[in-house]
Design a protein around this motif. Sequence first.
Motif, short mmCIF file in Angstrom:
data_model
loop_
_atom_site.label_atom_id
_atom_site.label_comp_id
_atom_site.label_asym_id
_atom_site.label_seq_id
_atom_site.Cartn_x
_atom_site.Cartn_y
_atom_site.Cartn_z
N THR A 601 0.85 -1.20 0.00
CA THR A 601 0.00 0.00 0.00
C THR A 601 0.88 1.24 0.00
O THR A 601 2.11 1.17 0.07
CB THR A 601 -0.91 0.04 1.24
N THR A 602 0.23 2.39 -0.06
CA THR A 602 0.91 3.68 0.12
C THR A 602 0.49 4.30 1.44
O THR A 602 0.53 5.52 1.59
CB THR A 602 0.59 4.62 -1.05
N VAL A 603 0.06 3.46 2.37
CA VAL A 603 -0.42 3.92 3.67
C VAL A 603 0.69 3.77 4.69
O VAL A 603 1.39 2.75 4.73
CB VAL A 603 -1.66 3.10 4.10
N TYR A 604 0.85 4.78 5.55
CA TYR A 604 1.91 4.80 6.57
C TYR A 604 1.26 4.87 7.94
O TYR A 604 0.44 5.74 8.19
CB TYR A 604 2.85 5.97 6.34
N ARG A 605 1.65 3.95 8.81
CA ARG A 605 1.03 3.86 10.14
C ARG A 605 2.11 3.62 11.21
O ARG A 605 3.25 3.30 10.92
CB ARG A 605 0.01 2.71 10.17
N ASN A 606 1.69 3.78 12.45
CA ASN A 606 2.56 3.62 13.61
C ASN A 606 3.14 2.20 13.64
O ASN A 606 2.40 1.22 13.61
CB ASN A 606 1.75 3.89 14.88
N ILE A 607 4.46 2.11 13.73
CA ILE A 607 5.09 0.78 13.68
C ILE A 607 4.84 -0.01 14.97
O ILE A 607 5.00 -1.23 14.98
CB ILE A 607 6.61 0.89 13.43
N LYS A 608 4.43 0.67 16.06
CA LYS A 608 4.07 -0.08 17.26
C LYS A 608 2.73 -0.78 17.07
O LYS A 608 2.53 -1.89 17.58
CB LYS A 608 4.00 0.86 18.46
N GLN A 609 1.84 -0.16 16.37
CA GLN A 609 0.55 -0.76 16.09
C GLN A 609 0.64 -1.78 14.97
O GLN A 609 -0.07 -2.79 14.99
CB GLN A 609 -0.48 0.32 15.73
N TYR A 610 1.52 -1.53 14.00
CA TYR A 610 1.72 -2.44 12.87
C TYR A 610 3.21 -2.83 12.81
O TYR A 610 3.99 -2.22 12.08
CB TYR A 610 1.30 -1.78 11.57
N PRO A 611 3.62 -3.83 13.58
CA PRO A 611 5.05 -4.19 13.64
C PRO A 611 5.62 -4.62 12.30
O PRO A 611 6.84 -4.54 12.10
CB PRO A 611 5.07 -5.36 14.65
N ASP A 612 4.77 -5.10 11.38
CA ASP A 612 5.26 -5.57 10.08
C ASP A 612 5.42 -4.42 9.08
O ASP A 612 5.81 -4.66 7.93
CB ASP A 612 4.30 -6.61 9.49
N ALA A 613 5.11 -3.20 9.48
CA ALA A 613 5.22 -2.08 8.55
C ALA A 613 6.68 -1.90 8.12
O ALA A 613 7.61 -2.11 8.90
CB ALA A 613 4.70 -0.80 9.20
N GLU A 614 6.87 -1.51 6.88
CA GLU A 614 8.20 -1.38 6.30
C GLU A 614 8.83 -0.05 6.65
O GLU A 614 8.23 1.01 6.48
CB GLU A 614 8.12 -1.51 4.78
N VAL A 615 10.05 -0.08 7.18
CA VAL A 615 10.82 1.13 7.44
C VAL A 615 11.99 1.16 6.46
O VAL A 615 12.40 0.13 5.92
CB VAL A 615 11.32 1.18 8.90
N PHE A 616 12.55 2.34 6.23
CA PHE A 616 13.56 2.54 5.20
C PHE A 616 14.86 3.02 5.82
O PHE A 616 14.85 3.96 6.64
CB PHE A 616 13.08 3.56 4.17
N ASP A 617 15.96 2.37 5.44
CA ASP A 617 17.27 2.81 5.91
C ASP A 617 17.53 4.23 5.44
O ASP A 617 17.30 4.57 4.27
CB ASP A 617 18.37 1.89 5.37
N GLY A 618 18.02 5.04 6.34
CA GLY A 618 18.36 6.42 5.99
C GLY A 618 17.19 7.39 6.11
O GLY A 618 17.37 8.59 5.94
N ILE A 619 15.98 6.89 6.40
CA ILE A 619 14.79 7.74 6.50
C ILE A 619 14.06 7.44 7.81
O ILE A 619 13.87 6.28 8.17
CB ILE A 619 13.81 7.53 5.33
N VAL A 620 13.69 8.49 8.53
CA VAL A 620 12.87 8.35 9.74
C VAL A 620 11.59 9.15 9.51
O VAL A 620 11.64 10.34 9.22
CB VAL A 620 13.60 8.86 11.00
N LEU A 621 10.45 8.47 9.64
CA LEU A 621 9.15 9.12 9.48
C LEU A 621 8.54 9.32 10.86
O LEU A 621 8.35 8.36 11.61
CB LEU A 621 8.21 8.27 8.62
N ILE A 622 8.23 10.57 11.19
CA ILE A 622 7.74 10.91 12.53
C ILE A 622 6.41 11.64 12.39
O ILE A 622 6.27 12.55 11.56
CB ILE A 622 8.75 11.81 13.27
N ARG A 623 5.45 11.25 13.21
CA ARG A 623 4.16 11.95 13.25
C ARG A 623 3.95 12.54 14.64
O ARG A 623 4.14 11.85 15.65
CB ARG A 623 3.02 10.98 12.94
#
Length: 775
Positions: A601-623
């Motif tokens: 998907t193109t949906v971004y969610r809290n990684i604590k709520q969705y542990p399988d969410a993909e994170v990217f080396d070199g990038i930190v997404l903060i809400r």
Amino acid sequence: MGSDASKPQAQAANEDVTSEPINGSSSSIAASYVASGSVEDGSGGEQGNSTTPGHVVILDGSDGNSSHANHNGVRSRIVSKHRHRLNRLDEDAAHSFPYPVPEQSIAQSDHGSSKRHKKDVASLDKWDRLQYSITNCTRLPKTPGDWIGFFLPAYRWLKQYNVRTTLQKDIIAGLTVGVMIVPQSMSYAKLAGLPVQYGLYSSLVPIYLYSLFGSSRQLAVGPVALVSLMVSTGLSNIMAKRAQSDPTLMDATSQNYIDQYVILAIQTSFLVGVLNIGLGLARLGFITIFLSHAVISGFISGAAIIIGASQLKLIFGVNVERSDLIYEILRDLFKSLGQTNWKVFVMGSLSLITLISFKQIGKFVPRLKWMQALGPLTVTVIGIILVATLNLDERGIDVVGEIPQGLPDFTAGLWTPMDNIGDLFVTVVSIVLIGFMESIAIARKFAAIHRYEIDPSLELVGLGFANLFGGMFQAYPVTGSFSRSAVNNDSGAQSGIAGVITATLVMIVLLVLTSVFELLPTAILGAIVIAGVIGLVDYPEAINLWKVHKKDFLCWLCAFLGSMFLGVELGLAVAVGLSLLIVLYESAYPKTAVLGRLKGTTVYRNIKQYPDAEVFDGIVLIRVDAPLYFANAQHVREKVRKYRLAAEESSDMDDVRFLIMDMTPVSHIDTSALHVLNDMYDNYRSRNQQLCFSNPNLTLMQRFDASGFTDKVGRHLFFACTHDAVKWCLADMDMETLSAHGDAEGEHSGDGESEGVASAIADDLESPAVPAGSS
């Protein structure tokens, strides 16, 4: 050929469909419809002519009457406009391009906002639309009738009142509440430390005035237990101070004490009315939002226990000092148990059991709801009959005693002088706060059921007039009653006419029936109060809070214990203080989260709520889930730093290159937060790290533009959505990697071959388009 009447339908159908040649992709779409059973075959006569909106019709051209073929003989199909939109969504998802953050003016934003609200406002009736417009400062009343309807809510429903359909319901509801309020008001007056007739006085003029100025059509105002306890606590403290300089006031039963106490109660009603009206005209009806439900529930539960405990002396027939501290009440009660009057105890206990039984039957048996209202009247009538026939007042049963017959006197002249206005004002503020909170909660509940609007500020004005005019006629402060309002609604009340009927019944009692109520045993008054406050002890809410939110339970417990062991006024101060601390804490320490992409998907969610969410080396997404301002900006800065360090420790890369801040929940930013963002930008740029921002709203962009922050960061680093920002950052890091790889190859080969390869790879890279003005 169809008639003319069918032309609009045919035209509407044509607007919903289009005809296009069937190519490969179209066929696959049609096949999906066939598989789902949504496609109609055109070869079957009339079915082939069907162009029902929302369906795809495949026409094979075998029937000349129904074929849809162009001049080249290419077979066509009809596609609904909804399928076109769905195709467009699929194409956009497959080939999404970054969308630039628009530059809009404030005027454009306001205009768009007003358009969005037009449909919602249009659904309201005339008076609710007028109320909405004034509340939102869009326009003022134009005609005298508009002004009257706005400030005199009774004018609204009187113009639309249908005597045939609603008068009977209002009369039944008014009489039902009337027979309930007579004994209740006398009991609550006793709780407030006043002679019982003042409860009846408080159920007369205030109810008439609220029927005219109140915005709720089902709210039943009058004396209530909690406000009566506050009156008793506040005025008793003032009288105790006066007794230090006047020894005649040491005896609470002396006529001098009673006279001064009554004057203080009337002055309190006057001040409560003035303060309510002032707050309402200043549009400050929102003040109760700072009191959390958990805190108020705990405070009311604790106060209800104090009220019930204070009435036990009437059940046991003993004399106990008046107090609002639970340990003092219980201590004095236990000391006096040896003096218990068993006759009074039997009467009080049986009355209490009867009241609770009536209430439970009415609650659990829908056909017998009316028994809730008849409970107080039943025990009152039985008690009066027993006293009159058995002469119980001469056998140790305390009764109410003399009640002056007739209407209340005009007492506006007693409003001044106010000798203890400072101490009195503390009590007044407490009553206004709790009284309004009770009333608006009930009024909103019934307004939602009956589908009309309640304006909190106008409700303040209505309660203000009720108390102000009540203070002119020997009343003490009143507010909305939970129990009587429920009975009023269940009995079918449709308007303020029900309140007028209730007040008229009280008037009749004052004029001709006071001698009857003089025989009412005080034990029954105590039982009525205890039965009334049992439902205010909200222990189910405490259990629910423990299961759902431990911090809210802690707040409930603190307010509960504070009201019981510190007294009502200090307990209310604790409750208000806790609510404000909660607001400050939640505001100063907002929730933040690290985001990841949900796979596929193109949906971004809290990684604590969705542990399988993909994170990217070199990038930190903060809400950040709150507005940014001076109180929380430093906390947000620390959280961003913490997330960056955690990412660097877990990443394969040596350093984080991009920090993307999702600004979707951030509705506002002040200059202090702007300074913090500037410092963060400078700090991270010195580390060769870049801040990016996704989905900032119009207000934020205006602040960024005005402060020069947009130019400093670069407008191309403000994105319409988080996915755009991630794609841009990945593409940028990819180009850096290719460039570094090309330089290294060039050093080894010594010719331009590697440069050409890198250029070819870069040309072949499907790099996303960036917003206008990007570098």
